[in-house]
Design a protein around this motif. Structure first.
Motif, PDB file in Angstrom:
ATOM      1  N   HIS A   1       6.459   1.489  15.506  1.00  0.00           N
ATOM      2  CA  HIS A   1       5.440   1.328  14.381  1.00  0.00           C
ATOM      3  C   HIS A   1       6.041   0.114  13.416  1.00  0.00           C
ATOM      4  O   HIS A   1       7.166  -0.030  13.580  1.00  0.00           O
ATOM      5  CB  HIS A   1       5.127   2.523  13.448  1.00  0.00           C
ATOM      6  N   GLY A   2       5.035  -0.286  12.678  1.00  0.00           N
ATOM      7  CA  GLY A   2       5.508  -1.246  11.712  1.00  0.00           C
ATOM      8  C   GLY A   2       5.716  -0.348  10.473  1.00  0.00           C
ATOM      9  O   GLY A   2       5.289   0.912  10.140  1.00  0.00           O
TER      10      GLY A   2
ATOM     11  N   ILE B   1       7.362   4.568  -1.593  1.00  0.00           N
ATOM     12  CA  ILE B   1       6.223   5.088  -0.701  1.00  0.00           C
ATOM     13  C   ILE B   1       6.441   4.072   0.458  1.00  0.00           C
ATOM     14  O   ILE B   1       6.391   2.954   0.614  1.00  0.00           O
ATOM     15  CB  ILE B   1       4.987   4.402  -1.359  1.00  0.00           C
ATOM     16  N   TRP B   2       6.532   4.897   1.545  1.00  0.00           N
ATOM     17  CA  TRP B   2       6.747   4.224   3.104  1.00  0.00           C
ATOM     18  C   TRP B   2       5.500   4.369   3.806  1.00  0.00           C
ATOM     19  O   TRP B   2       4.959   5.607   3.896  1.00  0.00           O
ATOM     20  CB  TRP B   2       7.941   4.973   3.627  1.00  0.00           C
ATOM     21  N   ILE B   3       4.943   3.360   3.936  1.00  0.00           N
ATOM     22  CA  ILE B   3       3.403   3.220   4.781  1.00  0.00           C
ATOM     23  C   ILE B   3       3.685   2.881   5.989  1.00  0.00           C
ATOM     24  O   ILE B   3       4.083   1.544   6.337  1.00  0.00           O
ATOM     25  CB  ILE B   3       2.526   2.507   3.916  1.00  0.00           C
ATOM     26  N   GLU B   4       3.540   3.744   6.998  1.00  0.00           N
ATOM     27  CA  GLU B   4       3.927   3.500   8.535  1.00  0.00           C
ATOM     28  C   GLU B   4       2.564   3.012   9.228  1.00  0.00           C
ATOM     29  O   GLU B   4       1.464   3.359   9.008  1.00  0.00           O
ATOM     30  CB  GLU B   4       4.393   4.623   9.266  1.00  0.00           C
ATOM     31  N   THR B   5       2.630   1.716   9.780  1.00  0.00           N
ATOM     32  CA  THR B   5       1.252   1.264  10.381  1.00  0.00           C
ATOM     33  C   THR B   5       1.444   1.468  11.793  1.00  0.00           C
ATOM     34  O   THR B   5       2.595   1.284  12.429  1.00  0.00           O
ATOM     35  CB  THR B   5       1.314  -0.431   9.928  1.00  0.00           C
ATOM     36  N   ASN B   6       0.261   1.554  12.583  1.00  0.00           N
ATOM     37  CA  ASN B   6       0.020   1.726  13.766  1.00  0.00           C
ATOM     38  C   ASN B   6       0.789   0.632  14.738  1.00  0.00           C
ATOM     39  O   ASN B   6      -0.061  -0.476  14.575  1.00  0.00           O
ATOM     40  CB  ASN B   6      -1.433   1.927  14.092  1.00  0.00           C
ATOM     41  N   GLY B   7       1.714   0.648  15.498  1.00  0.00           N
ATOM     42  CA  GLY B   7       2.471  -0.084  16.063  1.00  0.00           C
ATOM     43  C   GLY B   7       1.659  -1.226  16.824  1.00  0.00           C
ATOM     44  O   GLY B   7       1.711  -2.300  16.579  1.00  0.00           O
ATOM     45  N   GLN B   8       0.860  -0.809  17.834  1.00  0.00           N
ATOM     46  CA  GLN B   8       0.139  -1.691  18.729  1.00  0.00           C
ATOM     47  C   GLN B   8      -1.175  -2.199  18.051  1.00  0.00           C
ATOM     48  O   GLN B   8      -1.598  -3.183  18.588  1.00  0.00           O
ATOM     49  CB  GLN B   8      -0.115  -1.034  20.302  1.00  0.00           C
ATOM     50  N   ASN B   9      -1.458  -1.555  17.020  1.00  0.00           N
ATOM     51  CA  ASN B   9      -2.820  -2.188  16.387  1.00  0.00           C
ATOM     52  C   ASN B   9      -2.670  -2.881  15.146  1.00  0.00           C
ATOM     53  O   ASN B   9      -3.570  -3.106  14.478  1.00  0.00           O
ATOM     54  CB  ASN B   9      -3.812  -0.904  16.189  1.00  0.00           C
ATOM     55  N   ASP B  10      -1.359  -3.059  14.831  1.00  0.00           N
ATOM     56  CA  ASP B  10      -1.170  -3.611  13.287  1.00  0.00           C
ATOM     57  C   ASP B  10      -1.785  -4.850  13.110  1.00  0.00           C
ATOM     58  O   ASP B  10      -0.879  -5.824  13.740  1.00  0.00           O
ATOM     59  CB  ASP B  10       0.464  -3.327  13.205  1.00  0.00           C
ATOM     60  N   GLN B  11      -2.615  -5.183  12.349  1.00  0.00           N
ATOM     61  CA  GLN B  11      -3.033  -6.532  12.157  1.00  0.00           C
ATOM     62  C   GLN B  11      -3.135  -6.723  10.748  1.00  0.00           C
ATOM     63  O   GLN B  11      -3.991  -7.639  10.340  1.00  0.00           O
ATOM     64  CB  GLN B  11      -4.577  -6.595  12.862  1.00  0.00           C
ATOM     65  N   LEU B  12      -2.130  -6.269   9.943  1.00  0.00           N
ATOM     66  CA  LEU B  12      -2.245  -6.273   8.770  1.00  0.00           C
ATOM     67  C   LEU B  12      -1.674  -7.741   8.242  1.00  0.00           C
ATOM     68  O   LEU B  12      -0.500  -8.181   8.771  1.00  0.00           O
ATOM     69  CB  LEU B  12      -1.067  -5.307   8.083  1.00  0.00           C
TER      70      LEU B  12
ATOM     71  N   GLU C   1      -9.903   2.109   2.988  1.00  0.00           N
ATOM     72  CA  GLU C   1      -9.984   0.614   3.395  1.00  0.00           C
ATOM     73  C   GLU C   1      -9.494   0.031   4.609  1.00  0.00           C
ATOM     74  O   GLU C   1     -10.140  -0.790   5.271  1.00  0.00           O
ATOM     75  CB  GLU C   1      -9.310   0.045   1.817  1.00  0.00           C
ATOM     76  N   LEU C   2      -8.295   0.438   5.037  1.00  0.00           N
ATOM     77  CA  LEU C   2      -7.544  -0.109   5.995  1.00  0.00           C
ATOM     78  C   LEU C   2      -7.678   0.720   7.453  1.00  0.00           C
ATOM     79  O   LEU C   2      -7.146   0.257   8.352  1.00  0.00           O
ATOM     80  CB  LEU C   2      -6.152  -0.588   5.800  1.00  0.00           C
ATOM     81  N   GLY C   3      -8.201   1.916   7.381  1.00  0.00           N
ATOM     82  CA  GLY C   3      -8.697   2.696   8.162  1.00  0.00           C
ATOM     83  C   GLY C   3      -7.361   2.932   9.313  1.00  0.00           C
ATOM     84  O   GLY C   3      -6.349   3.315   8.606  1.00  0.00           O
ATOM     85  N   LEU C   4      -7.699   3.001  10.482  1.00  0.00           N
ATOM     86  CA  LEU C   4      -6.569   3.485  11.199  1.00  0.00           C
ATOM     87  C   LEU C   4      -5.306   2.578  11.624  1.00  0.00           C
ATOM     88  O   LEU C   4      -4.369   2.956  12.301  1.00  0.00           O
ATOM     89  CB  LEU C   4      -7.152   3.920  12.743  1.00  0.00           C
ATOM     90  N   TYR C   5      -5.364   1.532  10.723  1.00  0.00           N
ATOM     91  CA  TYR C   5      -4.133   0.730  10.900  1.00  0.00           C
ATOM     92  C   TYR C   5      -2.822   1.654  10.234  1.00  0.00           C
ATOM     93  O   TYR C   5      -1.732   1.244  10.412  1.00  0.00           O
ATOM     94  CB  TYR C   5      -4.302  -0.543  10.206  1.00  0.00           C
ATOM     95  N   ILE C   6      -3.242   2.346   9.106  1.00  0.00           N
ATOM     96  CA  ILE C   6      -2.323   3.163   8.667  1.00  0.00           C
ATOM     97  C   ILE C   6      -2.101   4.507   9.267  1.00  0.00           C
ATOM     98  O   ILE C   6      -2.874   5.193   9.587  1.00  0.00           O
ATOM     99  CB  ILE C   6      -2.892   3.497   7.127  1.00  0.00           C
ATOM    100  N   HIS C   7      -0.926   4.658   9.689  1.00  0.00           N
ATOM    101  CA  HIS C   7      -0.456   5.686  10.713  1.00  0.00           C
ATOM    102  C   HIS C   7      -0.064   6.938   9.757  1.00  0.00           C
ATOM    103  O   HIS C   7      -0.466   8.272   9.863  1.00  0.00           O
ATOM    104  CB  HIS C   7       0.805   5.539  11.502  1.00  0.00           C
TER     105      HIS C   7
END
Ligand SMILES: [Zn+2]
Length: 390
Positions: free
Chosen positions: A208-209, A264-275, A245-251
């Motif tokens: 993840h990111g 605050i540690w915001i883990e983003t969805n690895g393969q879909n991270d378009q942030l 707002e950012l939907g499933l990009y946020i894991h």
């Protein structure tokens, strides 16, 4: 070039101060015994001298001494903080490989213990061992150039140092800016795995990111927010607001209360991270709206995306060279690494190696199978490189 030996047991006398006789099973071991002994000794030395992000002087000096002993050409990036050993001609070779080794250790909390609690010292052993082994074996560098980079500051210093300037810039981001990865056809890296005593290599498609924010409390705000949202629901409240707002990009969202701030540690969805940069600014704004406090960006990690072809090559080498090692394959690993940004630009592979006990970033983490954790990956990476050259 190299002989592949069968199964053999080796009695090895560890660190002279310990004088323990330990029996290890070495399944595929074709490294010079003197070099092996030196590397195991160096692993203990590095383990006993953990250094924090951007303070890795002793570790750099060990790279320098090792290079002198083995007549390896060494230079330095990042004003001396990043030692580099280069073999072959990077500008001209067909196959240009960068191998990274993180130099820093971690502090478990502001007043907590300092140590290599995720085994970064092993990465130095892998890189130095490989360099020495390639030179010793008179490897033909006609088509290959390899650059081993000792990378400072993989760990996020603000996690344990509240005085660290924000945003924190991790080591590999600075190395990218200095151009040390430019032209790489492959970036290879190793990392010890969590709590796997077995001979196992973990190949994950990526990690993840993460976006790490810091909300600064004022006492009355903390009290009112605390009563509005009990600690247990803070992360859920933020997760819902981010996802709106950012939907499933946020894991996932994890929060950690410190005396003067909330991390605050915001883990983003690895393969879909378009942030994008904009969405990171939006995450900060949403946090400000939710908490009504000042929010700073601590750091941003892009997800690690392992290159498919490199993953396949690694599997092929394991299948054809050492079938005794179990291969674990997963889609995505939790957590983040500063190798993510590198992997967005260059084909990258990081393998996770067993021989350990305890979870990384916990006090109990340790290497229990030195020959597998420290030595086996050197031979594996060499086999992988030979395979990449074909
Ligand atoms: Zn690590």
């Amino acid at each position: 070039m190299l002989s592949v030996t069968g199964s053999l047991s080796v009695y090895f006398t560890c660190d002279c101060s310990r004088r323990e006789r330990i029996q290890f099973m070495v399944l595929k071991n074709d490294i010079d015994p003197h070099l092996q002994e030196e590397l195991l000794e160096l692993a203990l030395t590095l383990e006993q001298h953990p250094e924090l992000a951007y303070e890795e002087e002793f570790t750099v000096s060990q790279w320098t001494c090792f290079s002198k002993r083995h007549k390896l050409p060494i230079t330095y990036g990042l004003h001396g903080k990043a030692p580099m050993i280069s073999l072959g001609e990077f500008d001209r070779a067909r196959c240009k490989i960068v191998m990274t080794a993180d130099l820093d250790a971690v502090k478990l909390s502001e007043n907590g213990p300092v140590g290599h609690f995720c085994g970064h010292h092993a990465q130095s052993i892998h890189a130095l061992g490989l360099a020495a082994m390639l030179l010793e074996n008179e490897f033909d560098f006609k088509d290959l150039a390899i650059r081993m980079i000792g990378c400072p500051a993989e760990e996020c210093r603000p996690a344990y140092d509240s005085n660290c300037a924000l945003p924190f810039i991790p080591g590999k981001k600075r190395l990218l800016e200095e151009g040390w990865f430019d032209g790489a056809t492959a970036v290879l890296s190793t990392h010890l795995d969590d709590d796997v005593t077995a001979h196992q290599v973990h190949l994950s498609k990526g990690t993840h990111g993460a976006i790490w924010l810091r909300a600064h409390w004022m006492t009355d705000v903390l009290t009112s927010f605390g009563s509005m949202y009990p600690i247990s629901s803070r992360s859920d409240t933020l997760l819902a607001a981010y996802r709106k707002e950012l939907g499933l990009y946020i894991h996932a969202v994890k929060t950690q209360d410190k005396q003067r701030y909330l991390d605050i540690w915001i883990e983003t969805n690895g393969q879909n991270d378009q942030l994008t940069k904009m969405s990171i600014i939006r995450l900060q704004q949403i946090t400000v709206q939710c908490l009504q406090v000042n929010v700073e960006l601590v750091t941003h990690y892009e997800p690690l995306r392992q290159e498919k072809k490199l993953l396949e090559q690694a599997k092929y080498v394991l299948r054809t060279w050492d079938q005794s090692v179990t291969v674990k394959e997963t889609d995505c690993l939790q957590g983040a690494t500063d190798l993510g940004e590198v992997s967005a630009l260059f084909p990258t592979l990081q393998i996770f190696v067993g021989g350990t006990k305890g979870m990384t970033h916990e006090h109990s983490f340790r290497v229990v199978d030195p020959l597998f954790s420290y030595i086996w990956p050197i031979i594996f990476v060499q086999k992988l490189i030979i395979n990449l050259l074909q």
